[in-house]
Design a protein around this motif. Structure first.
Motif, mmCIF file in Angstrom:
data_model
loop_
_atom_site.group_PDB
_atom_site.id
_atom_site.type_symbol
_atom_site.label_atom_id
_atom_site.label_comp_id
_atom_site.label_asym_id
_atom_site.label_seq_id
_atom_site.Cartn_x
_atom_site.Cartn_y
_atom_site.Cartn_z
ATOM 1 N N GLY A 175 0.793 -1.226 0.000
ATOM 2 C CA GLY A 175 0.000 0.000 0.000
ATOM 3 C C GLY A 175 0.823 1.273 0.000
ATOM 4 O O GLY A 175 0.382 2.296 0.509
ATOM 5 N N PHE A 176 2.036 1.229 -0.566
ATOM 6 C CA PHE A 176 2.883 2.427 -0.620
ATOM 7 C C PHE A 176 2.261 3.517 -1.473
ATOM 8 O O PHE A 176 2.529 4.693 -1.267
ATOM 9 C CB PHE A 176 4.263 2.091 -1.176
ATOM 10 N N ALA A 177 1.447 3.148 -2.441
ATOM 11 C CA ALA A 177 0.853 4.131 -3.346
ATOM 12 C C ALA A 177 -0.593 4.436 -2.990
ATOM 13 O O ALA A 177 -1.322 5.019 -3.791
ATOM 14 C CB ALA A 177 0.931 3.619 -4.778
ATOM 15 N N ALA A 178 -1.020 4.090 -1.807
ATOM 16 C CA ALA A 178 -2.430 4.252 -1.438
ATOM 17 C C ALA A 178 -2.877 5.706 -1.452
ATOM 18 O O ALA A 178 -4.021 6.005 -1.802
ATOM 19 C CB ALA A 178 -2.682 3.645 -0.059
ATOM 20 N N ASP A 179 -1.984 6.639 -1.086
ATOM 21 C CA ASP A 179 -2.382 8.044 -1.068
ATOM 22 C C ASP A 179 -2.184 8.735 -2.418
ATOM 23 O O ASP A 179 -2.446 9.923 -2.542
ATOM 24 C CB ASP A 179 -1.647 8.805 0.034
ATOM 25 N N GLN A 180 -1.693 7.998 -3.427
ATOM 26 C CA GLN A 180 -1.507 8.502 -4.793
ATOM 27 C C GLN A 180 -0.526 9.678 -4.859
ATOM 28 O O GLN A 180 -0.614 10.511 -5.741
ATOM 29 C CB GLN A 180 -2.844 8.908 -5.422
ATOM 30 N N ASN A 181 0.441 9.742 -3.929
ATOM 31 C CA ASN A 181 1.448 10.792 -3.923
ATOM 32 C C ASN A 181 2.771 10.169 -4.339
ATOM 33 O O ASN A 181 3.318 9.329 -3.616
ATOM 34 C CB ASN A 181 1.550 11.415 -2.535
ATOM 35 N N ILE A 182 3.297 10.566 -5.495
ATOM 36 C CA ILE A 182 4.494 9.931 -6.053
ATOM 37 C C ILE A 182 5.724 10.181 -5.181
ATOM 38 O O ILE A 182 6.574 9.311 -5.048
ATOM 39 C CB ILE A 182 4.721 10.359 -7.521
ATOM 40 N N GLU A 183 5.844 11.374 -4.563
ATOM 41 C CA GLU A 183 6.996 11.650 -3.704
ATOM 42 C C GLU A 183 6.990 10.757 -2.464
ATOM 43 O O GLU A 183 8.023 10.213 -2.065
ATOM 44 C CB GLU A 183 7.032 13.129 -3.292
ATOM 45 N N ASN A 184 5.827 10.611 -1.837
ATOM 46 C CA ASN A 184 5.719 9.711 -0.681
ATOM 47 C C ASN A 184 6.005 8.273 -1.081
ATOM 48 O O ASN A 184 6.648 7.532 -0.339
ATOM 49 C CB ASN A 184 4.332 9.809 -0.043
ATOM 50 N N PHE A 185 5.519 7.874 -2.253
ATOM 51 C CA PHE A 185 5.741 6.515 -2.735
ATOM 52 C C PHE A 185 7.236 6.243 -2.904
ATOM 53 O O PHE A 185 7.743 5.221 -2.460
ATOM 54 C CB PHE A 185 5.005 6.312 -4.059
ATOM 55 N N LYS A 186 7.960 7.169 -3.547
ATOM 56 C CA LYS A 186 9.394 6.968 -3.767
ATOM 57 C C LYS A 186 10.153 6.942 -2.443
ATOM 58 O O LYS A 186 11.072 6.136 -2.265
ATOM 59 C CB LYS A 186 9.942 8.054 -4.678
ATOM 60 N N ARG A 187 9.780 7.810 -1.495
ATOM 61 C CA ARG A 187 10.441 7.813 -0.187
ATOM 62 C C ARG A 187 10.187 6.498 0.542
ATOM 63 O O ARG A 187 11.106 5.910 1.134
ATOM 64 C CB ARG A 187 9.942 8.979 0.665
#
Length: 108
Positions: free
Chosen positions: A51-63
């Motif tokens: 669920g790394f992409a659950a919030d649909q924020n690419i910067e958060n996903f990459k971090r």
């Protein structure tokens, strides 16, 4: 017929979960910013079990993905640090005054 029925159809827009959503060509499908990353494969799309992409924020996903890789590497080194002393003992004295050697110290 009513023109609103035509323009509001999910078959026409492709923006909803309607039956025509998956029939759109790739260039007309809505983009989410995760295309081309590891785990993005046809026909499933982005595979994200944690669920790394659950919030649909690419910067958060990459971090989050970088943090996961870093923690994985640290845990691999920790595992090696736990296994190696079972088979390799350093030569020499740990405490020369008491005569304690590295071989005398148990693992764990």
């Amino acid at each position: 017929g009513d023109w609103a029925v035509y323009t509001a159809s999910p078959l026409r827009t492709g923006l909803g979960p309607g039956p025509g959503y998956n029939t759109l060509p790739e260039w007309e499908k809505p983009k989410n910013g995760f295309e081309g990353l590891i785990g993005d494969q046809e026909p499933l799309g982005l595979w994200d079990p944690v669920g790394f992409a659950a919030d649909q924020n690419i910067e958060n996903f990459k971090r989050r993905r970088e943090t996961e890789i870093k923690h994985g590497r640290v845990s691999m080194l920790a595992t090696i640090g736990y296994i190696v002393p079972e088979y390799v003992k350093l030569p020499g004295d740990l405490s020369p005054s008491t005569g304690l050697t590295f071989e005398d110290v148990p693992n764990g």
